[in-house]
Enzyme design. Structure first.
Site, short mmCIF file in Angstrom:
data_model
loop_
_atom_site.label_atom_id
_atom_site.label_comp_id
_atom_site.label_asym_id
_atom_site.label_seq_id
_atom_site.Cartn_x
_atom_site.Cartn_y
_atom_site.Cartn_z
N GLY A 73 37.28 50.60 40.71
CA GLY A 73 36.85 49.21 40.80
C GLY A 73 36.22 48.77 42.10
O GLY A 73 35.96 47.57 42.27
N TYR A 78 40.92 49.67 42.87
CA TYR A 78 40.05 50.25 43.89
C TYR A 78 40.81 50.92 45.02
O TYR A 78 40.21 51.55 45.90
CB TYR A 78 39.12 49.18 44.47
CG TYR A 78 39.87 47.99 45.05
CD1 TYR A 78 40.35 48.00 46.36
CD2 TYR A 78 40.11 46.86 44.27
CE1 TYR A 78 41.05 46.93 46.87
CE2 TYR A 78 40.80 45.78 44.78
CZ TYR A 78 41.26 45.81 46.08
OH TYR A 78 41.97 44.74 46.58
N SER A 83 44.61 45.26 49.78
CA SER A 83 43.32 44.59 49.69
C SER A 83 42.28 45.12 50.69
O SER A 83 42.60 45.38 51.85
CB SER A 83 43.51 43.09 49.92
OG SER A 83 42.27 42.42 49.89
N SER A 139 39.44 43.16 50.83
CA SER A 139 38.56 41.99 50.83
C SER A 139 38.15 41.54 52.22
O SER A 139 37.01 41.11 52.44
CB SER A 139 39.24 40.83 50.09
OG SER A 139 39.37 41.12 48.71
N THR A 183 43.58 36.31 43.57
CA THR A 183 43.82 37.56 42.85
C THR A 183 45.20 37.54 42.20
O THR A 183 45.88 36.50 42.19
CB THR A 183 43.61 38.77 43.79
OG1 THR A 183 43.62 39.96 43.02
CG2 THR A 183 44.69 38.83 44.86
N LYS A 232 45.21 33.95 38.95
CA LYS A 232 43.87 33.56 38.48
C LYS A 232 43.92 32.50 37.39
O LYS A 232 42.94 31.77 37.21
CB LYS A 232 43.11 34.79 38.00
CG LYS A 232 42.78 35.78 39.11
CD LYS A 232 41.99 36.98 38.60
CE LYS A 232 41.73 37.97 39.73
NZ LYS A 232 40.91 39.11 39.28
N ASP A 255 34.41 37.56 38.91
CA ASP A 255 34.77 38.86 38.34
C ASP A 255 33.86 39.23 37.17
O ASP A 255 33.61 40.41 36.92
CB ASP A 255 36.22 38.86 37.86
CG ASP A 255 37.23 39.04 38.99
OD1 ASP A 255 36.82 39.53 40.06
OD2 ASP A 255 38.40 38.69 38.79
#
Length: 412
Positions: free
Chosen positions: A217, A196, A13, A15, A52, A56, A92
């Site tokens: 992504g 990503y 991640s 994030s 995630t 979800k 998203d």
């Protein structure tokens, strides 16, 4: 935890870094085993979280209210705790829409294949339909819940024009996996992959090698995070800010891979640029010498060129998860397509194009140890350098000028 992201496996991640750029709060990455999700959601001891893979859809029964977009999609990736009540959103949708718009991939009037069956695939269906896709087909290994199998996709739907990957296939720590080979799909005009990390998935790399517009992504991740922050804090985030943070995160993760002839300056210029940008520096020839326990002429003498290239490929494979590094490659690294493919996963390739008459021969380069051999290598490899490069720097005697051009191409 006040703010953060939950999922089952989150070592990949970005994030935390993205939210640090977007807002002034502590953001935690928390891996939650499947058996502990219920207790976490029931306690709801947080102010706001992102959700995630694979939760979800699983978090939805615990929510008091679900935004209309999230409800219609059937997936939630953002939850806000307001006075003990949990509100669910799907950011998203905005993120994927922004990704396709930025990449110039337009589903309008086109047949779209969506790979995957999870929450992100449902979002992709909603986005494709909202953007006017002619036909949308979901593909999964299980062929359940309205999906077709990959076998059916290959036998019945090779006329697809856009593919959106929402599976984790190709994500770190298996960056060379690929959910679908593009060769049987001659009509593809765009590929978008929600992955990503690596920055360019194998699916994206294959598409680009075929001349198909393709994007990973990362921009979607930043854009959806910006919308999540708007829900978290009741604020707004501009598109300019999203673009700035995207470029910052990309450049913080991306490698600069230097390719070119022996003696073109890859090591010297690479070390200077790495020091300037605060990046690590690696030289694949140094790593080869270290792995083989011998200098390069000795490796050639004992194992021949094929043996040397095998070691070189092993070294390059070992770099597939490296990020934020300047990598100087040997002059022949681009001779094997698999090397270029691995280096492109997280790297932007820069060809240092120094004129033949400015290159210097040395005894430690067995294949270019004299002027005739150097000229032969130059003629053999020049087109390969050009084909592999994301950009080219025409090297001159002014080192500062070369470094500035290298940096400009890297951050473009």
């Amino acid at each position: 935890m006040e703010y953060g992201c939950i999922g089952e496996k989150l070592s990949h991640s970005f994030s935390k870094e993205i939210h640090a750029c977007l807002a002034d709060y502590a953001y935690e990455i928390r891996e939650i085993p499947r058996g502990e999700l219920a207790a976490f959601m029931t306690a709801h001891d947080f102010k706001a979280i992102n959700v995630t893979i694979p939760y979800k859809q699983d978090v939805m029964p615990y929510l008091d209210e679900i935004d209309s977009i999230a409800a219609s999609i059937g997936a939630v990736n953002t939850i806000v705790n307001r006075n003990g009540k949990l509100y669910g959103y799907n950011t998203d949708f905005a993120g994927m829409s922004a990704l396709l718009r930025r990449a110039g991939i337009d589903p309008a009037g086109k047949k779209v294949l969506i790979l995957g069956s999870g929450g992100t695939s449902k979002t992709a269906v909603a986005v494709a339909n909202a953007l006017g896709a002619r036909e949308v087909i979901r593909v999964s290994r299980s062929a359940k819940d309205g999906c077709i199998s990959y076998e059916d996709a290959l036998s019945l739907h090779t006329d697809a024009e856009i593919i959106l990957n929402t599976t984790p296939c190709g994500m770190y720590p298996e960056p060379n996996a690929q959910p679908l080979d593009l060769m049987p799909f001659p009509h593809i005009v765009g590929i978008a992959d929600a992955i990503y990390n690596p920055l360019r998935s194998q699916l994206v790399r294959q598409a680009q090698s075929l001349g198909i517009p393709a994007t990973g992504g990362l921009y979607m991740l930043v854009a959806q995070a910006a919308v999540a922050v708007e829900h978290f804090l009741g604020t707004t985030v501009s598109e300019d800010t999203i673009e700035e943070i995207y470029r910052q995160i990309r450049n913080d993760k991306q490698n600069l891979v230097l390719i070119g002839m022996p003696g073109c300056g890859k090591t010297t210029l690479g070390k200077r640029l790495a020091a300037k940008r605060g990046m690590a520096f690696l030289d694949t020839d140094d790593l080869i010498r270290e792995q083989a326990g011998a200098d390069i002429p000795t490796i050639f003498a004992k194992r021949g060129e094929a043996g040397f290239r095998d070691i070189e490929s092993e070294v390059i494979r070992s770099l597939e998860s490296v990020q934020n590094t300047v990598i100087a490659t040997g002059g022949g690294a681009i001779l094997r397509p698999e090397n270029v493919n691995i280096l492109r996963a997280n790297g932007r390739l820069c060809f240092l194009d120094r004129p033949l008459d400015a290159l210097v021969t040395t005894d430690d380069r067995p294949l270019s140890s004299n002027s005739d051999l150097l000229r032969q290598r130059y003629n053999e490899r020049y087109d390969l350098y050009c084909a592999a490069a994301d950009y080219t720097v025409d090297c001159v005697s002014d080192m500062s000028h070369n470094i500035r051009l290298m940096e400009e191409g890297f951050t473009k």
